[in-house]
Design an enzyme around this catalytic site. Sequence first.
Site, PDB file in Angstrom:
ATOM      1  N   TRP A  22      38.831  44.433  41.195  1.00 38.64           N
ATOM      2  CA  TRP A  22      39.070  43.077  41.701  1.00 38.64           C
ATOM      3  C   TRP A  22      40.576  42.819  41.753  1.00 38.64           C
ATOM      4  O   TRP A  22      41.318  43.159  40.827  1.00 38.64           O
ATOM      5  CB  TRP A  22      38.385  42.064  40.783  1.00 38.64           C
ATOM      6  CG  TRP A  22      38.655  40.628  41.090  1.00 38.64           C
ATOM      7  CD1 TRP A  22      38.490  39.994  42.283  1.00 38.64           C
ATOM      8  CD2 TRP A  22      39.121  39.630  40.172  1.00 38.64           C
ATOM      9  NE1 TRP A  22      38.821  38.661  42.167  1.00 38.64           N
ATOM     10  CE2 TRP A  22      39.212  38.409  40.890  1.00 38.64           C
ATOM     11  CE3 TRP A  22      39.458  39.636  38.832  1.00 38.64           C
ATOM     12  CZ2 TRP A  22      39.632  37.219  40.292  1.00 38.64           C
ATOM     13  CZ3 TRP A  22      39.871  38.461  38.234  1.00 38.64           C
ATOM     14  CH2 TRP A  22      39.962  37.260  38.967  1.00 38.64           C
ATOM     15  N   GLN A  28      46.346  43.998  46.335  1.00 43.76           N
ATOM     16  CA  GLN A  28      47.660  44.064  45.704  1.00 43.76           C
ATOM     17  C   GLN A  28      48.271  45.459  45.718  1.00 43.76           C
ATOM     18  O   GLN A  28      49.474  45.615  45.568  1.00 43.76           O
ATOM     19  CB  GLN A  28      47.567  43.586  44.246  1.00 43.76           C
ATOM     20  CG  GLN A  28      47.212  42.123  44.077  1.00 43.76           C
ATOM     21  CD  GLN A  28      47.073  41.742  42.610  1.00 43.76           C
ATOM     22  OE1 GLN A  28      46.839  42.596  41.766  1.00 43.76           O
ATOM     23  NE2 GLN A  28      47.198  40.466  42.313  1.00 43.76           N
ATOM     24  N   ASP A  50      33.483  49.373  38.285  1.00 42.33           N
ATOM     25  CA  ASP A  50      32.894  48.102  38.714  1.00 42.33           C
ATOM     26  C   ASP A  50      33.623  47.566  39.934  1.00 42.33           C
ATOM     27  O   ASP A  50      34.856  47.524  39.965  1.00 42.33           O
ATOM     28  CB  ASP A  50      32.977  47.073  37.579  1.00 42.33           C
ATOM     29  CG  ASP A  50      32.385  45.735  37.995  1.00 42.33           C
ATOM     30  OD1 ASP A  50      31.156  45.604  37.982  1.00 42.33           O
ATOM     31  OD2 ASP A  50      33.168  44.825  38.345  1.00 42.33           O
ATOM     32  N   TYR A  55      35.048  41.798  47.226  1.00 43.10           N
ATOM     33  CA  TYR A  55      36.437  42.079  46.890  1.00 43.10           C
ATOM     34  C   TYR A  55      37.156  42.583  48.146  1.00 43.10           C
ATOM     35  O   TYR A  55      36.765  43.598  48.737  1.00 43.10           O
ATOM     36  CB  TYR A  55      36.552  43.121  45.780  1.00 43.10           C
ATOM     37  CG  TYR A  55      36.018  42.697  44.430  1.00 43.10           C
ATOM     38  CD1 TYR A  55      35.704  41.366  44.152  1.00 43.10           C
ATOM     39  CD2 TYR A  55      35.826  43.627  43.416  1.00 43.10           C
ATOM     40  CE1 TYR A  55      35.220  40.983  42.912  1.00 43.10           C
ATOM     41  CE2 TYR A  55      35.353  43.257  42.163  1.00 43.10           C
ATOM     42  CZ  TYR A  55      35.039  41.929  41.924  1.00 43.10           C
ATOM     43  OH  TYR A  55      34.547  41.549  40.686  1.00 43.10           O
ATOM     44  N   GLN A 178      27.709  39.944  33.359  1.00 44.72           N
ATOM     45  CA  GLN A 178      29.150  40.176  33.442  1.00 44.72           C
ATOM     46  C   GLN A 178      29.891  38.844  33.423  1.00 44.72           C
ATOM     47  O   GLN A 178      30.124  38.232  34.455  1.00 44.72           O
ATOM     48  CB  GLN A 178      29.502  40.960  34.710  1.00 44.72           C
ATOM     49  CG  GLN A 178      30.957  41.410  34.729  1.00 44.72           C
ATOM     50  CD  GLN A 178      31.295  42.240  35.949  1.00 44.72           C
ATOM     51  OE1 GLN A 178      32.220  41.914  36.689  1.00 44.72           O
ATOM     52  NE2 GLN A 178      30.559  43.315  36.184  1.00 44.72           N
ATOM     53  N   PRO A 208      39.343  40.711  29.753  1.00 43.28           N
ATOM     54  CA  PRO A 208      39.453  40.748  28.290  1.00 43.28           C
ATOM     55  C   PRO A 208      40.856  40.422  27.793  1.00 43.28           C
ATOM     56  O   PRO A 208      41.042  40.080  26.623  1.00 43.28           O
ATOM     57  CB  PRO A 208      39.065  42.190  27.943  1.00 43.28           C
ATOM     58  CG  PRO A 208      39.397  42.969  29.183  1.00 43.28           C
ATOM     59  CD  PRO A 208      39.059  42.045  30.317  1.00 43.28           C
ATOM     60  N   ALA A 210      42.627  37.975  29.219  1.00 40.81           N
ATOM     61  CA  ALA A 210      42.901  36.623  29.719  1.00 40.81           C
ATOM     62  C   ALA A 210      43.930  36.654  30.845  1.00 40.81           C
ATOM     63  O   ALA A 210      44.974  36.003  30.779  1.00 40.81           O
ATOM     64  CB  ALA A 210      43.345  35.690  28.587  1.00 40.81           C
ATOM     65  N   GLN A 292      49.489  52.475  33.486  1.00 36.82           N
ATOM     66  CA  GLN A 292      49.005  51.308  32.749  1.00 36.82           C
ATOM     67  C   GLN A 292      47.732  51.631  31.966  1.00 36.82           C
ATOM     68  O   GLN A 292      47.483  51.071  30.898  1.00 36.82           O
ATOM     69  CB  GLN A 292      48.750  50.153  33.706  1.00 36.82           C
ATOM     70  CG  GLN A 292      50.013  49.539  34.291  1.00 36.82           C
ATOM     71  CD  GLN A 292      49.710  48.464  35.316  1.00 36.82           C
ATOM     72  OE1 GLN A 292      48.760  48.572  36.094  1.00 36.82           O
ATOM     73  NE2 GLN A 292      50.510  47.417  35.320  1.00 36.82           N
TER      74      GLN A 292
END
Length: 337
Positions: A22, A28, A50, A55, A178, A208, A210, A292
Amino acid sequence: MVQHRYLGNSGFKISEITYGNWLTHASQVENEAAIATVHKALDLGITSFDTSDNYANTAAESVLGEALKGQRRESLEIFTKVYWPTGPMGPNDHGLSRKHILESINGSLKRLGTDYVDVYQAHRFDYETPLEETFQAFADVVRQGKALYIGTSEWTAEQLRDGHALAKSYGIQLISNQPQYSALWRVIEGKVIPASEELGISQIVWSPMAQGVLSGKYLPGQPVPEGSRATDDAGGATFIKRFLADDVLEAVQRLKPIAEGAGLTMPQLAIAWVLANPNVSAAIVGASRPEQLEDTVKASGAALDPAAKAAVDEALAGVAITDPQKTYESSPKARLT
């Protein structure tokens, strides 16, 4: 390597760190970088992916399908969703009607380059379609071999109970939900999780960290970092606003010594915190760059001891959102076409 957990009351396992696309794929992140990031996820032991048909208006599924091309299908767990408008967004391009579900699963499979998805999820509850119609269609999808299990996203405790009963009556398994869940957004704890535990449903949680706030990179009284999600008007900025108040950001900074004491980075602490909930099977993480993921996957297997978890709860007391009534606000009461 990433550990795996059972999903709901089933014999099906998924990676407790699940890769989600997403806001990244076909949006992006350029396709080449997105594909490289998926390959990095695979190298790190992530086997669960997922996505959703809405999307980037179906394009994200296509990017994921391209990234997974050539992988052994049996070694992957692929989840997608149906509900939000897609395509030209006509009157039947939305919701959980039989027409939209059966047409949408075919489109998703084609874009993903697979004969089936492991979990097909109702992306929201559809107040405009009889629930019986929705689950009859889901049962047909399962019996046709196009999905193995059924899941939901952001359903209330009552909706999960009704859906679970219908799924059982049609001989299929509703095994997952979800929702958004983090140390700052805990609205599922009051009603959704107790109902899920009773029904044999577990959570695959999104955001998770935020929306990145729990990474600690947003500082009280300071401008948001350039290029961060808070500056992305295409979607990220809207979702992160609620967490950018100075009192929230000050509380988040109190997590740094807790993370250091646990031998974790701030992102790892945030993910370990949600995975400490026994009803959570996986935390969905995204990434715009392969490197990342190297940090976040280390949260897998990082058992957060009770003292550290209690310290997180104490640090965020007063700013964490816990009201279970918020779970009733996630699904639109009417379709947005």
